[in-house]
Design a protein around this motif. Structure first.
Motif, PDB file in Angstrom:
ATOM      1  N   GLY A   1       9.254  12.353   4.082  1.00 19.21           N
ATOM      2  CA  GLY A   1       8.880  11.933   2.142  1.00 19.21           C
ATOM      3  C   GLY A   1       9.003  10.138   2.486  1.00 19.21           C
ATOM      4  O   GLY A   1       9.258  10.164   1.047  1.00 19.21           O
ATOM      5  N   SER A   2       9.423   8.909   3.581  1.00 17.39           N
ATOM      6  CA  SER A   2      10.125   8.190   2.738  1.00 17.39           C
ATOM      7  C   SER A   2       8.677   6.992   2.014  1.00 17.39           C
ATOM      8  O   SER A   2       8.541   6.701   0.827  1.00 17.39           O
ATOM      9  CB  SER A   2      10.349   7.192   3.472  1.00 17.39           C
ATOM     10  N   VAL A   3       7.771   7.138   2.518  1.00 16.47           N
ATOM     11  CA  VAL A   3       6.468   6.600   2.492  1.00 16.47           C
ATOM     12  C   VAL A   3       5.919   7.140   1.270  1.00 16.47           C
ATOM     13  O   VAL A   3       5.550   6.220   0.220  1.00 16.47           O
ATOM     14  CB  VAL A   3       5.413   6.891   3.584  1.00 16.47           C
ATOM     15  N   ALA A   4       5.873   8.828   0.633  1.00 17.83           N
ATOM     16  CA  ALA A   4       5.659   8.872  -0.002  1.00 17.83           C
ATOM     17  C   ALA A   4       5.740   8.840  -1.201  1.00 17.83           C
ATOM     18  O   ALA A   4       5.144   8.446  -2.827  1.00 17.83           O
ATOM     19  CB  ALA A   4       5.292  10.576  -0.127  1.00 17.83           C
ATOM     20  N   MET A   5       7.191   8.655  -1.377  1.00 18.44           N
ATOM     21  CA  MET A   5       8.194   8.827  -2.893  1.00 18.44           C
ATOM     22  C   MET A   5       7.881   7.695  -2.878  1.00 18.44           C
ATOM     23  O   MET A   5       8.394   6.931  -4.162  1.00 18.44           O
ATOM     24  CB  MET A   5       9.212   8.782  -2.596  1.00 18.44           C
ATOM     25  N   SER A   6       8.051   6.167  -1.490  1.00 14.16           N
ATOM     26  CA  SER A   6       8.377   4.653  -2.066  1.00 14.16           C
ATOM     27  C   SER A   6       6.599   4.214  -2.878  1.00 14.16           C
ATOM     28  O   SER A   6       6.250   3.509  -3.774  1.00 14.16           O
ATOM     29  CB  SER A   6       7.928   3.857  -1.366  1.00 14.16           C
ATOM     30  N   THR A   7       5.307   4.887  -2.516  1.00 13.75           N
ATOM     31  CA  THR A   7       4.655   4.561  -3.010  1.00 13.75           C
ATOM     32  C   THR A   7       4.555   5.441  -4.954  1.00 13.75           C
ATOM     33  O   THR A   7       3.530   4.692  -5.404  1.00 13.75           O
ATOM     34  CB  THR A   7       3.246   5.580  -2.168  1.00 13.75           C
ATOM     35  N   ALA A   8       4.494   6.516  -4.673  1.00 17.02           N
ATOM     36  CA  ALA A   8       5.083   7.032  -6.071  1.00 17.02           C
ATOM     37  C   ALA A   8       5.874   6.230  -7.107  1.00 17.02           C
ATOM     38  O   ALA A   8       5.251   5.945  -8.035  1.00 17.02           O
ATOM     39  CB  ALA A   8       6.027   8.649  -6.177  1.00 17.02           C
ATOM     40  N   ILE A   9       7.251   5.460  -6.207  1.00 20.44           N
ATOM     41  CA  ILE A   9       7.710   4.628  -7.162  1.00 20.44           C
ATOM     42  C   ILE A   9       6.885   3.694  -7.450  1.00 20.44           C
ATOM     43  O   ILE A   9       7.410   2.639  -8.912  1.00 20.44           O
ATOM     44  CB  ILE A   9       8.964   4.463  -6.502  1.00 20.44           C
ATOM     45  N   LEU A  10       6.531   2.355  -5.901  1.00 21.38           N
ATOM     46  CA  LEU A  10       5.456   1.464  -6.784  1.00 21.38           C
ATOM     47  C   LEU A  10       4.672   1.612  -8.090  1.00 21.38           C
ATOM     48  O   LEU A  10       4.533   0.683  -8.885  1.00 21.38           O
ATOM     49  CB  LEU A  10       4.959   1.405  -5.454  1.00 21.38           C
ATOM     50  N   SER A  11       4.256   2.805  -8.178  1.00 21.63           N
ATOM     51  CA  SER A  11       3.100   3.000  -9.016  1.00 21.63           C
ATOM     52  C   SER A  11       3.536   3.601 -10.479  1.00 21.63           C
ATOM     53  O   SER A  11       3.258   3.315 -11.048  1.00 21.63           O
ATOM     54  CB  SER A  11       1.714   4.203  -8.706  1.00 21.63           C
TER      55      SER A  11
ATOM     56  N   LEU B   1      -2.091  -1.259  -6.635  1.00 17.41           N
ATOM     57  CA  LEU B   1      -0.855  -0.675  -6.176  1.00 17.41           C
ATOM     58  C   LEU B   1      -1.376  -0.680  -4.812  1.00 17.41           C
ATOM     59  O   LEU B   1      -0.778  -0.957  -3.651  1.00 17.41           O
ATOM     60  CB  LEU B   1      -1.495   1.021  -6.686  1.00 17.41           C
ATOM     61  N   GLY B   2      -2.973  -0.701  -4.412  1.00 20.83           N
ATOM     62  CA  GLY B   2      -3.146  -0.729  -3.512  1.00 20.83           C
ATOM     63  C   GLY B   2      -2.419  -2.403  -2.418  1.00 20.83           C
ATOM     64  O   GLY B   2      -2.217  -2.581  -1.704  1.00 20.83           O
ATOM     65  N   MET B   3      -1.983  -3.431  -3.323  1.00 25.16           N
ATOM     66  CA  MET B   3      -1.504  -4.683  -2.623  1.00 25.16           C
ATOM     67  C   MET B   3      -0.645  -4.697  -2.295  1.00 25.16           C
ATOM     68  O   MET B   3      -0.121  -5.471  -1.078  1.00 25.16           O
ATOM     69  CB  MET B   3      -2.915  -6.332  -3.246  1.00 25.16           C
ATOM     70  N   LEU B   4       0.311  -4.622  -3.477  1.00 20.07           N
ATOM     71  CA  LEU B   4       1.931  -4.234  -3.614  1.00 20.07           C
ATOM     72  C   LEU B   4       1.837  -2.996  -2.369  1.00 20.07           C
ATOM     73  O   LEU B   4       2.784  -3.759  -2.132  1.00 20.07           O
ATOM     74  CB  LEU B   4       2.309  -3.266  -4.841  1.00 20.07           C
ATOM     75  N   ASN B   5       1.170  -2.370  -2.065  1.00 19.11           N
ATOM     76  CA  ASN B   5       1.449  -0.746  -0.886  1.00 19.11           C
ATOM     77  C   ASN B   5       1.411  -1.332   0.434  1.00 19.11           C
ATOM     78  O   ASN B   5       1.996  -1.720   1.219  1.00 19.11           O
ATOM     79  CB  ASN B   5       0.897   0.192  -1.718  1.00 19.11           C
ATOM     80  N   GLY B   6      -0.106  -1.956   0.187  1.00 17.84           N
ATOM     81  CA  GLY B   6      -0.584  -3.045   1.844  1.00 17.84           C
ATOM     82  C   GLY B   6       0.011  -3.552   1.913  1.00 17.84           C
ATOM     83  O   GLY B   6       1.224  -4.020   3.193  1.00 17.84           O
ATOM     84  N   PHE B   7       1.710  -5.069   1.066  1.00 16.18           N
ATOM     85  CA  PHE B   7       1.774  -6.137   1.510  1.00 16.18           C
ATOM     86  C   PHE B   7       3.115  -5.490   1.968  1.00 16.18           C
ATOM     87  O   PHE B   7       3.867  -5.761   2.795  1.00 16.18           O
ATOM     88  CB  PHE B   7       1.948  -7.012   0.440  1.00 16.18           C
TER      89      PHE B   7
END
Length: 422
Positions: free
Chosen positions: A327-337, A345-351
């Motif tokens: 669950g950590s990657v999914a929640m981290s991505t959702a919080i970033l967005s 989001l692509g750049m921030l998530n990729g970095f």
């Protein structure tokens, strides 16, 4: 469903993206069945092969960052098609490799870049665009594809390698990538998101789609971003430590090989169920609270795993750990967005994934072997994974609920409103 009783188109994107991630993760993480056949054919030592895999892990993270940058200037379709082309060329090159250098470049470098372009980093931004109210659920389903890839692809690859050899197995998967990724990229990955829809057929209401005025540089200057990066570092450290050294650790603790295999394998199988369960909670409770629980339980699990004394304890720990494993990657991505919008989001998530998850993965994989050789115990490495996960849980719970940015992209205020959906 919407008012016309037709399935919201965003769910077609989620299904296609999940299948792509299943293939990508299975190809990236399912290297185990290929190890001995490739070493025998190419005359590689285990150390040489391990160095190539480690190099591929770093390149995979760099590729994610590059994919995120390309998403800022192009669209998802372009990134997927470029990734597909690189994967196909790399597979043909790999099966014709004759030595270490050729295999390093074809498999370790270029195939890793191609697979990174087809990873969740490339697909999570378009899903975040199509979903607001159910963003967390949609991203969890994407994660389920990754867990299914780990659980399904390894036995399938093992069977195929025994049947047709490792070269033909890779070529077969190259054909499957073409059959699935090509039509998905051309016909399903649409960027024209309807303004009024959120995946439930209702107006988005109080959850705005308006993008914050934020630059990549200024996002990196916020404390919240590095809290998320630290969590991903803990995630990568622990996941790859377990993947690389979980079975050797259990066998060193006198578990039979089959018992150790079932104990580690159960985590991946239960993780599929866990992501489906957590997906139902992802948009009903504050995301940072769920991320806190995921990291905290996972941290306790690392301590419990290294201290488990019998099969019953091992299987119970594996079952509980599996529920929060993915669950950590999914929640981290959702919080970033939620905090920074989907435009970057692509750049921030990729970095974040490269600096956090992949660097953590490399260190965790190394520390598992080094710690045991130097100290004669696995408690150092697995204890470090537990401590990092628990620290990540507290970094997560202290995340702000929203950020406000000035027109120049600077953080002007941090809001703690009880915003629904976050």
């Amino acid at each position: 469903m919407n008012k016309n009783n037709r399935l919201y188109f965003g769910w077609y994107i989620v299904v296609a993206a999940s299948v792509i991630v299943l293939l990508t993760t299975g190809m990236r993480m399912g290297i185990g069945p290929f190890v001995n056949p490739i070493m025998d054919d190419l005359g590689l030592s285990r150390t040489e092969f391990s160095l190539i895999v480690s190099a591929g892990m770093i390149v995979y993270g760099l590729g994610m960052l590059l994919a995120g940058i390309l998403l800022k200037f192009y669209n998802t379709r372009f990134v997927l098609l470029v990734g597909l082309a690189i994967v196909c060329i790399s597979i043909v090159w790999t099966v014709n490799s004759k030595g270490m250098l050729s295999f390093l470049l074809s498999y370790g470098v270029f195939l890793s870049i191609g697979l990174s372009f087809l990873s969740s980093i490339s697909l999570s931004p378009i899903i975040s665009k199509w979903f607001v109210r159910q963003r967390g659920k949609a991203l969890f389903y994407l994660t389920t594809g990754g867990m299914a890839g780990i659980a399904v692809m390894t036995p399938v690859e093992t069977w195929l390698i025994d049947l047709i050899g490792w070269q033909n197995t890779l070529l077969l998967f190259g054909g499957i990538f073409i059959l699935l990724v090509l039509p998905s990229a051309i016909f399903i990955m649409r960027e024209d998101v309807p303004d009024e829809a959120d995946g439930m057929g209702h107006a988005s209401g109080e959850i705005s789609r308006e993008e914050p005025a934020i630059t990549f540089k200024n996002a990196l200057m916020t404390k919240a971003y590095w809290q998320i990066v630290f969590g991903l570092f803990a995630c990568g450290f622990g996941m790859n430590l377990l993947g690389s050294h979980g079975m050797p650790m259990l066998m060193d603790h006198h578990f039979p090989p089959m018992t150790a295999s079932f104990g580690v394998g159960m985590i991946g199988v239960v993780a599929i169920i866990g992501t489906l369960f957590l997906a139902q909670l992802a948009d009903r409770f504050p995301r940072k609270n769920l991320l806190f629980i995921i990291y905290f339980v996972r941290g306790l699990g690392f301590f419990a795993l290294v201290l488990s004394a019998n099969a019953y304890q091992l299987f119970l720990i594996s079952f509980i750990g599996g529920l929060v494993w993915a669950g950590s990657v999914a929640m981290s991505t959702a919080i970033l967005s939620d905090l920074y919008g989907v435009r970057l989001l692509g750049m921030l998530n990729g970095f974040a994934y490269f600096v956090g998850h992949q660097i953590g993965a490399a260190i965790g994989s190394f520390m598992g072997g080094w710690g045991f050789e130097v100290f004669g115990t696995h408690f150092i490495s697995f204890g470090a994974a537990g401590v990092l996960a628990i620290l990540a849980s507290f970094a997560s719970i202290t995340l702000p609920k929203s950020l406000s940015f000035s027109k120049h992209g600077d953080v002007s205020s941090v809001s703690f409103r009880n915003t629904r959906g976050f």
